[in-house]
Scaffold this motif. Structure first.
Motif, PDB file in Angstrom:
ATOM      1  N   THR A  95      31.161 -14.770 -37.368  1.00 17.10           N
ATOM      2  CA  THR A  95      30.074 -14.298 -38.228  1.00 17.10           C
ATOM      3  C   THR A  95      29.162 -13.356 -37.454  1.00 17.10           C
ATOM      4  OG1 THR A  95      28.750 -16.246 -37.641  1.00 17.10           O
ATOM      5  CG2 THR A  95      30.122 -16.401 -39.615  1.00 17.10           C
ATOM      6  N   ALA A  96      28.468 -12.503 -38.181  1.00 10.59           N
ATOM      7  CA  ALA A  96      27.530 -11.563 -37.552  1.00 10.59           C
ATOM      8  C   ALA A  96      26.372 -12.309 -36.905  1.00 10.59           C
ATOM      9  CB  ALA A  96      27.024 -10.565 -38.584  1.00 10.59           C
ATOM     10  N   ASN A  97      25.901 -13.357 -37.554  1.00 10.31           N
ATOM     11  CA  ASN A  97      24.832 -14.195 -37.017  1.00 10.31           C
ATOM     12  C   ASN A  97      25.417 -15.539 -36.618  1.00 10.31           C
ATOM     13  OD1 ASN A  97      22.437 -12.414 -37.613  1.00 10.31           O
ATOM     14  ND2 ASN A  97      23.214 -12.681 -39.705  1.00 10.31           N
ATOM     15  N   LEU A  98      24.893 -16.106 -35.537  1.00  8.67           N
ATOM     16  CA  LEU A  98      25.429 -17.355 -34.997  1.00  8.67           C
ATOM     17  C   LEU A  98      24.574 -18.540 -35.417  1.00  8.67           C
ATOM     18  CD1 LEU A  98      26.235 -16.133 -31.376  1.00  8.67           C
ATOM     19  CD2 LEU A  98      27.780 -16.247 -33.345  1.00  8.67           C
ATOM     20  N   PRO A  99      25.191 -19.720 -35.579  1.00  7.54           N
ATOM     21  CA  PRO A  99      24.404 -20.905 -35.964  1.00  7.54           C
ATOM     22  C   PRO A  99      23.495 -21.407 -34.847  1.00  7.54           C
ATOM     23  CG  PRO A  99      26.688 -21.502 -35.553  1.00  7.54           C
ATOM     24  CD  PRO A  99      26.632 -20.007 -35.534  1.00  7.54           C
ATOM     25  N   GLU A 100      23.906 -21.240 -33.577  1.00  6.15           N
ATOM     26  CA  GLU A 100      23.107 -21.676 -32.418  1.00  6.15           C
ATOM     27  C   GLU A 100      22.631 -23.113 -32.619  1.00  6.15           C
ATOM     28  OE1 GLU A 100      20.211 -18.512 -32.482  1.00  6.15           O
ATOM     29  OE2 GLU A 100      21.283 -17.436 -30.914  1.00  6.15           O
ATOM     30  N   ALA A 101      23.601 -24.013 -32.722  1.00  3.91           N
ATOM     31  CA  ALA A 101      23.308 -25.408 -33.025  1.00  3.91           C
ATOM     32  C   ALA A 101      23.718 -26.292 -31.856  1.00  3.91           C
ATOM     33  CB  ALA A 101      24.050 -25.836 -34.291  1.00  3.91           C
ATOM     34  N   SER A 102      22.754 -26.766 -31.086  1.00  2.84           N
ATOM     35  CA  SER A 102      23.035 -27.661 -29.978  1.00  2.84           C
ATOM     36  C   SER A 102      23.422 -29.043 -30.498  1.00  2.84           C
ATOM     37  CB  SER A 102      21.811 -27.772 -29.060  1.00  2.84           C
ATOM     38  OG  SER A 102      21.475 -26.513 -28.528  1.00  2.84           O
ATOM     39  N   SER A 103      23.981 -29.859 -29.616  1.00  6.44           N
ATOM     40  CA  SER A 103      24.311 -31.230 -29.977  1.00  6.44           C
ATOM     41  C   SER A 103      23.063 -31.949 -30.486  1.00  6.44           C
ATOM     42  CB  SER A 103      24.872 -31.971 -28.752  1.00  6.44           C
ATOM     43  OG  SER A 103      25.191 -33.291 -29.074  1.00  6.44           O
ATOM     44  N   GLY A 104      23.172 -32.565 -31.629  1.00  2.93           N
ATOM     45  CA  GLY A 104      22.023 -33.189 -32.283  1.00  2.93           C
ATOM     46  C   GLY A 104      21.666 -32.504 -33.581  1.00  2.93           C
ATOM     47  N   SER A 105      22.280 -31.343 -33.851  1.00  2.00           N
ATOM     48  CA  SER A 105      22.067 -30.653 -35.125  1.00  2.00           C
ATOM     49  C   SER A 105      22.792 -31.397 -36.242  1.00  2.00           C
ATOM     50  CB  SER A 105      22.578 -29.213 -35.041  1.00  2.00           C
ATOM     51  OG  SER A 105      21.920 -28.493 -34.015  1.00  2.00           O
ATOM     52  N   VAL A 106      22.291 -31.263 -37.465  1.00  2.00           N
ATOM     53  CA  VAL A 106      22.895 -31.940 -38.620  1.00  2.00           C
ATOM     54  C   VAL A 106      22.978 -30.956 -39.782  1.00  2.00           C
ATOM     55  CG1 VAL A 106      22.186 -34.274 -37.957  1.00  2.00           C
ATOM     56  CG2 VAL A 106      20.623 -32.848 -39.290  1.00  2.00           C
ATOM     57  N   MET A 107      23.849 -31.254 -40.744  1.00  7.10           N
ATOM     58  CA  MET A 107      24.094 -30.296 -41.819  1.00  7.10           C
ATOM     59  C   MET A 107      24.485 -31.010 -43.107  1.00  7.10           C
ATOM     60  SD  MET A 107      26.553 -26.914 -41.567  1.00  7.10           S
ATOM     61  CE  MET A 107      28.112 -27.811 -41.439  1.00  7.10           C
ATOM     62  N   THR A 108      24.192 -30.382 -44.234  1.00  2.00           N
ATOM     63  CA  THR A 108      24.627 -30.876 -45.537  1.00  2.00           C
ATOM     64  C   THR A 108      24.906 -29.687 -46.437  1.00  2.00           C
ATOM     65  OG1 THR A 108      24.122 -32.488 -47.290  1.00  2.00           O
ATOM     66  CG2 THR A 108      22.328 -31.023 -46.602  1.00  2.00           C
ATOM     67  N   TYR A 109      25.455 -29.962 -47.619  1.00  4.43           N
ATOM     68  CA  TYR A 109      25.787 -28.896 -48.560  1.00  4.43           C
ATOM     69  C   TYR A 109      24.858 -28.971 -49.764  1.00  4.43           C
ATOM     70  CZ  TYR A 109      28.478 -25.944 -51.755  1.00  4.43           C
ATOM     71  OH  TYR A 109      28.876 -24.957 -52.640  1.00  4.43           O
ATOM     72  N   ASP A 110      24.276 -27.823 -50.141  1.00  4.18           N
ATOM     73  CA  ASP A 110      23.429 -27.715 -51.324  1.00  4.18           C
ATOM     74  C   ASP A 110      24.299 -27.196 -52.467  1.00  4.18           C
ATOM     75  OD1 ASP A 110      21.724 -26.815 -53.375  1.00  4.18           O
ATOM     76  OD2 ASP A 110      20.102 -26.384 -51.966  1.00  4.18           O
ATOM     77  N   PRO A 111      24.681 -28.057 -53.428  1.00  5.21           N
ATOM     78  CA  PRO A 111      25.595 -27.624 -54.487  1.00  5.21           C
ATOM     79  C   PRO A 111      24.960 -26.693 -55.509  1.00  5.21           C
ATOM     80  CG  PRO A 111      24.858 -29.867 -54.895  1.00  5.21           C
ATOM     81  CD  PRO A 111      24.309 -29.479 -53.553  1.00  5.21           C
ATOM     82  N   ILE A 112      23.647 -26.715 -55.619  1.00  8.03           N
ATOM     83  CA  ILE A 112      22.977 -25.840 -56.573  1.00  8.03           C
ATOM     84  C   ILE A 112      22.982 -24.401 -56.069  1.00  8.03           C
ATOM     85  CG2 ILE A 112      20.842 -25.366 -57.825  1.00  8.03           C
ATOM     86  CD1 ILE A 112      22.299 -27.950 -58.645  1.00  8.03           C
ATOM     87  N   ARG A 113      22.625 -24.229 -54.784  1.00  7.34           N
ATOM     88  CA  ARG A 113      22.589 -22.880 -54.207  1.00  7.34           C
ATOM     89  C   ARG A 113      23.895 -22.523 -53.514  1.00  7.34           C
ATOM     90  NH1 ARG A 113      19.105 -21.879 -50.334  1.00  7.34           N
ATOM     91  NH2 ARG A 113      19.024 -24.029 -49.621  1.00  7.34           N
ATOM     92  N   GLN A 114      24.839 -23.480 -53.461  1.00  3.41           N
ATOM     93  CA  GLN A 114      26.172 -23.280 -52.883  1.00  3.41           C
ATOM     94  C   GLN A 114      26.084 -22.731 -51.454  1.00  3.41           C
ATOM     95  OE1 GLN A 114      28.419 -20.908 -55.703  1.00  3.41           O
ATOM     96  NE2 GLN A 114      28.649 -22.636 -57.106  1.00  3.41           N
ATOM     97  N   LYS A 115      25.308 -23.445 -50.637  1.00  6.61           N
ATOM     98  CA  LYS A 115      25.135 -23.069 -49.244  1.00  6.61           C
ATOM     99  C   LYS A 115      25.130 -24.308 -48.361  1.00  6.61           C
ATOM    100  CE  LYS A 115      22.378 -18.858 -49.947  1.00  6.61           C
ATOM    101  NZ  LYS A 115      21.112 -18.175 -49.611  1.00  6.61           N
ATOM    102  N   MET A 116      25.651 -24.152 -47.137  1.00 10.26           N
ATOM    103  CA  MET A 116      25.449 -25.151 -46.108  1.00 10.26           C
ATOM    104  C   MET A 116      24.026 -25.024 -45.575  1.00 10.26           C
ATOM    105  SD  MET A 116      28.143 -26.998 -45.564  1.00 10.26           S
ATOM    106  CE  MET A 116      29.810 -26.960 -46.231  1.00 10.26           C
ATOM    107  N   VAL A 117      23.366 -26.160 -45.414  1.00  8.71           N
ATOM    108  CA  VAL A 117      22.010 -26.174 -44.870  1.00  8.71           C
ATOM    109  C   VAL A 117      22.067 -26.894 -43.521  1.00  8.71           C
ATOM    110  CG1 VAL A 117      19.630 -26.910 -45.204  1.00  8.71           C
ATOM    111  CG2 VAL A 117      20.996 -26.167 -47.170  1.00  8.71           C
ATOM    112  N   LEU A 118      21.739 -26.166 -42.464  1.00 10.71           N
ATOM    113  CA  LEU A 118      21.832 -26.674 -41.096  1.00 10.71           C
ATOM    114  C   LEU A 118      20.434 -26.897 -40.533  1.00 10.71           C
ATOM    115  CD1 LEU A 118      23.620 -27.145 -38.475  1.00 10.71           C
ATOM    116  CD2 LEU A 118      23.166 -24.736 -37.962  1.00 10.71           C
TER     117      LEU A 118
END
Length: 268
Positions: A95-118
């Motif tokens: 991807t052009a932009n990186l998630p930059e997520a160190s150990s301890g990051s968490v994520m879920t999916y928003d079905p209304i906006r159809q996006k991963m939220v990190l």
């Protein structure tokens, strides 16, 4: 809770539910010797089956891997890398932009906006980033949210917002709760809250509630040796937390993960 025979002993891997094949998928983790396991397994309610081993990436401890029902793939994040699982193969997504997520990051999916939220943790603070299937976008630096890792995060179908609860940071443990609607972070104040700490969690998408169980909190003197286990199970219904009484608890151990099997309507 019902206990089943274990497969090869491991911990700190990641589990998610694949609704297309109606199986729970577990990837990565470390064995009892501290060696990383480049493996991906499935659980159908009766048996474990290894799916692949050569292509499994090396994820961080409890790296976030979440199913995207819009694209029918799982998205995994570890450090600056984004990975995709199609049910047979892991593929790195550049991807052009990186998630930059160190150990301890968490994520879920928003079905209304159809996006991963990190909820991305970077050792000194937290930020919210979102993935639309093509690229990451930086949404908010969380100056009002104390830095934390391994929070409970899920999409609340009752509130129709992403919910964040608890977490740990160094020797601090949290029991606060927040929501994210895609534009603003807001703290909420339920009447009851579980003990402060970090918990494995799973959200029941059939009946719209979240379960957390077998949490842990950091000790006062040593982050590595004074973990305090929390042998409790709690349920969030969109308005408040309620403690549940069960006849059997999973064994107290670090390294566990959970997901919800929506076809059999059970927590795994």
């Amino acid at each position: 809770f019902t206990e089943y025979p274990e497969f090869v002993r491991r911990g700190y891997g990641t589990g998610f539910y694949n609704p297309m094949e109606q199986i729970t998928t577990y990837c990565g983790g470390w064995d009892s010797w501290g060696d990383y396991l480049y493996e991906t397994w499935s659980w159908n309610g009766l048996l474990w089956s290894e799916l692949t081993n050569s292509s499994t990436p090396q994820f961080d401890y409890w790296a976030p891997v979440v199913w995207d029902p819009n694209r029918n793939v799982a998205i995994g994040v570890t450090g600056d890398e984004t990975w995709e699982w199609n049910g047979a193969t892991w593929t790195q997504i550049f991807t052009a932009n990186l998630p930059e997520a160190s150990s301890g990051s968490v994520m879920t999916y928003d079905p209304i906006r159809q996006k991963m939220v990190l909820l991305a943790y970077d050792h000194s603070n937290c930020s919210i980033k979102e993935f639309d299937g093509n690229d990451w976008s930086f949404e908010l630096e969380l100056t009002e949210l104390p830095p934390r890792k391994w929070s409970t995060i899920f999409y609340d179908h009752v509130l129709q917002k992403v919910a964040i609860f608890g977490g740990i940071f160094n020797y601090d443990n949290f029991d606060d709760m927040w929501t994210w609607d895609g534009s603003a972070l807001q703290q909420i104040f339920p009447e009851h809250v579980p003990p402060e700490g970090a918990y494995p969690s799973a959200y029941n998408t059939n009946e719209f509630y979240c379960l957390i169980t077998q949490g842990w909190a950091m000790g006062e003197y040593s982050e590595s040796t004074c973990n305090r286990f929390i042998s409790e199970t709690w349920k969030w219904d969109g308005a408040d937390w309620t403690p549940l009484t069960t006849t059997l608890h999973p064994r107290q151990t670090l390294g566990s993960c959970m997901t919800w099997d929506s076809s059999r309507d059970v927590l795994v």
